[in-house]
Motif scaffolding. Structure first.
Motif, PDB file in Angstrom:
ATOM      1  N   THR A   1      -7.131   0.670   2.422  1.00 47.11           N
ATOM      2  CA  THR A   1      -6.429   1.943   2.650  1.00 47.11           C
ATOM      3  C   THR A   1      -5.658   1.922   3.954  1.00 47.11           C
ATOM      4  O   THR A   1      -6.029   1.194   4.885  1.00 47.11           O
ATOM      5  N   THR A   2      -4.622   2.770   3.993  1.00 43.70           N
ATOM      6  CA  THR A   2      -3.887   2.957   5.256  1.00 43.70           C
ATOM      7  C   THR A   2      -4.401   4.195   5.992  1.00 43.70           C
ATOM      8  O   THR A   2      -3.910   4.518   7.066  1.00 43.70           O
ATOM      9  N   ARG A   3      -5.389   4.897   5.396  1.00 45.34           N
ATOM     10  CA  ARG A   3      -5.953   6.076   6.086  1.00 45.34           C
ATOM     11  C   ARG A   3      -6.743   5.625   7.320  1.00 45.34           C
ATOM     12  O   ARG A   3      -7.312   4.534   7.336  1.00 45.34           O
TER      13      ARG A   3
ATOM     14  N   LYS B   1      -1.350  -8.589  -4.816  1.00 45.28           N
ATOM     15  CA  LYS B   1      -2.765  -8.794  -4.506  1.00 45.28           C
ATOM     16  C   LYS B   1      -3.653  -7.599  -4.902  1.00 45.28           C
ATOM     17  O   LYS B   1      -4.846  -7.607  -4.639  1.00 45.28           O
ATOM     18  N   LEU B   2      -3.033  -6.564  -5.502  1.00 45.34           N
ATOM     19  CA  LEU B   2      -3.827  -5.372  -5.833  1.00 45.34           C
ATOM     20  C   LEU B   2      -3.890  -5.166  -7.346  1.00 45.34           C
ATOM     21  O   LEU B   2      -2.878  -5.307  -8.037  1.00 45.34           O
ATOM     22  N   LEU B   3      -5.072  -4.869  -7.829  1.00 45.33           N
ATOM     23  CA  LEU B   3      -5.235  -4.554  -9.248  1.00 45.33           C
ATOM     24  C   LEU B   3      -4.506  -3.249  -9.557  1.00 45.33           C
ATOM     25  O   LEU B   3      -3.890  -3.080 -10.602  1.00 45.33           O
ATOM     26  N   GLU B   4      -4.633  -2.293  -8.641  1.00 44.59           N
ATOM     27  CA  GLU B   4      -3.952  -1.003  -8.747  1.00 44.59           C
ATOM     28  C   GLU B   4      -3.795  -0.452  -7.343  1.00 44.59           C
ATOM     29  O   GLU B   4      -4.510  -0.864  -6.438  1.00 44.59           O
ATOM     30  N   TYR B   5      -2.864   0.462  -7.195  1.00 42.08           N
ATOM     31  CA  TYR B   5      -2.787   1.182  -5.919  1.00 42.08           C
ATOM     32  C   TYR B   5      -2.129   2.531  -6.167  1.00 42.08           C
ATOM     33  O   TYR B   5      -1.465   2.732  -7.197  1.00 42.08           O
TER      34      TYR B   5
ATOM     35  N   GLY C   1      -0.514  11.166   1.290  1.00 37.85           N
ATOM     36  CA  GLY C   1       0.069  10.558   2.484  1.00 37.85           C
ATOM     37  C   GLY C   1      -0.453   9.181   2.864  1.00 37.85           C
ATOM     38  O   GLY C   1       0.029   8.594   3.833  1.00 37.85           O
ATOM     39  N   ASN C   2      -1.428   8.664   2.156  1.00 39.44           N
ATOM     40  CA  ASN C   2      -1.930   7.324   2.474  1.00 39.44           C
ATOM     41  C   ASN C   2      -2.035   6.461   1.220  1.00 39.44           C
ATOM     42  O   ASN C   2      -2.240   6.977   0.127  1.00 39.44           O
ATOM     43  N   TYR C   3      -1.913   5.149   1.437  1.00 38.59           N
ATOM     44  CA  TYR C   3      -2.099   4.206   0.336  1.00 38.59           C
ATOM     45  C   TYR C   3      -3.583   3.877   0.174  1.00 38.59           C
ATOM     46  O   TYR C   3      -4.324   3.759   1.166  1.00 38.59           O
ATOM     47  N   TYR C   4      -3.963   3.665  -1.091  1.00 35.42           N
ATOM     48  CA  TYR C   4      -5.315   3.196  -1.432  1.00 35.42           C
ATOM     49  C   TYR C   4      -5.149   2.153  -2.526  1.00 35.42           C
ATOM     50  O   TYR C   4      -4.345   2.351  -3.441  1.00 35.42           O
ATOM     51  N   GLY C   5      -5.908   1.059  -2.484  1.00 35.62           N
ATOM     52  CA  GLY C   5      -5.750   0.051  -3.532  1.00 35.62           C
ATOM     53  C   GLY C   5      -6.975  -0.833  -3.680  1.00 35.62           C
ATOM     54  O   GLY C   5      -7.809  -0.954  -2.776  1.00 35.62           O
ATOM     55  N   THR C   6      -7.040  -1.486  -4.859  1.00 34.86           N
ATOM     56  CA  THR C   6      -8.193  -2.329  -5.213  1.00 34.86           C
ATOM     57  C   THR C   6      -7.821  -3.805  -5.152  1.00 34.86           C
ATOM     58  O   THR C   6      -6.845  -4.210  -5.799  1.00 34.86           O
ATOM     59  N   PRO C   7      -8.559  -4.614  -4.393  1.00 36.92           N
ATOM     60  CA  PRO C   7      -8.236  -6.042  -4.298  1.00 36.92           C
ATOM     61  C   PRO C   7      -8.454  -6.779  -5.626  1.00 36.92           C
ATOM     62  O   PRO C   7      -9.552  -6.748  -6.188  1.00 36.92           O
TER      63      PRO C   7
END
Ligand SMILES: Nc1ncnc2c1ncn2[C@@H]1O[C@H](COP(=O)(O)OP(=O)(O)OP(=O)(O)O)[C@@H](O)[C@H]1O
Ligand SMILES: Nc1nc2c(ncn2[C@@H]2O[C@H](COP(=O)(O)O)[C@@H](O)[C@H]2O)c(=O)[nH]1
Length: 205
Positions: free
Chosen positions: A41-43, A71-75, A80-86
């Protein structure tokens, strides 16, 4: 001997419903056999949150590089912030035959559904919207304007409930955990029966 791939379990639902609380409780149970995928995450970290345990905290630039490199399965961008799964962690763990547990918001869950249709998708629902707001306020980690944004978003998120395999109400944490465990056990039994039937059919050829 053919080794069955692990099951990808996706727990989603609106912010404040209790996904993190339920997930932590599940992972404290001694017989839990899922591997938790730690998100990027960018949070900024909340008080007490640790890099590599709660999240992998990234700058926006670092996160966008991960997106570009696939590199992310989803994001998703969430309030206001990015979240993603490796991606690599999930694939390697599933390939090793272990179940992976994702705790993510609904846009990302929809992307996972596209890419991993045989995953198990569980929507955690609040008893009511007012209870959801009470939980977010009670958590005390966001300012009033962010809470208002999250509650507003929750209305849209609840509309996606019907896209899930199961809806579990989080009225009480222990009950929600029991329901999730029962769903995962049933899904394993179903998959085993399908696998056995498939192998029997191959033998008969
Ligand atoms: N069944 C429950 N009954 C009452 N309070 C609960 C219940 N489950 C969780 N809570 C409380 O609700 C608040 C929000 O829970 P939590 O942080 O786990 O939600 P979340 O869905 O993970 O939120 P986010 O998506 O923002 O990370 C916390 O203060 C938690 O203690
Ligand atoms: N799409 C994704 N959503 C994720 C991921 N990791 C967490 N989340 C969800 O984001 C919101 C906000 O989280 P918070 O920690 O800031 O409260 C919440 O719904 C999380 O479940 C992810 O990898 N992908």
């Amino acid at each position: 001997m053919h080794k069955q791939r692990g099951l990808l379990i996706v727990l989603s639902g609106p912010s404040g419903v209790g996904k993190g609380t339920v997930r932590k409780e599940l992972f404290q149970q001694p017989d839990t056999n899922y591997e938790y995928s730690i998100s990027m995450t960018t949070r900024s970290p909340r008080t007490g949150e640790q890099d590599g345990i709660d999240y992998f905290f990234k700058s926006r630039q670092e996160f966008e590089k991960l997106i570009e490199e696939g590199k992310l399965l989803e994001y998703a961008e969430y309030v206001g912030n990015y979240y993603g799964t490796p991606l690599d962690y999930v694939n390697q763990t599933l390939d090793a035959g272990r179940d992976v547990f994702l705790e993510i918001e609904v846009v990302g869950a929809a992307q996972v559904r596209e890419k991993v249709p045989d995953g198990l998708f569980i929507f955690l629902a609040p008893p009511s919207l007012s209870e959801l707001q009470t939980r977010l306020v009670g958590r005390g980690t966001e300012e009033a304007d962010v809470i208002a944004d999250r509650v507003l978003k929750a209305r849209e998120e609840l509309e996606m409930m019907n896209l899930y395999d199961y809806v579990v109400e989080n009225d009480e944490v222990s009950k929600a955990c029991d329901r999730i465990n029962a769903i995962v056990t049933a899904e394993h039994c179903r998959r085993e029966r399908v696998e056995k039937r498939y192998l029997l059919m191959l033998e008969g050829e």
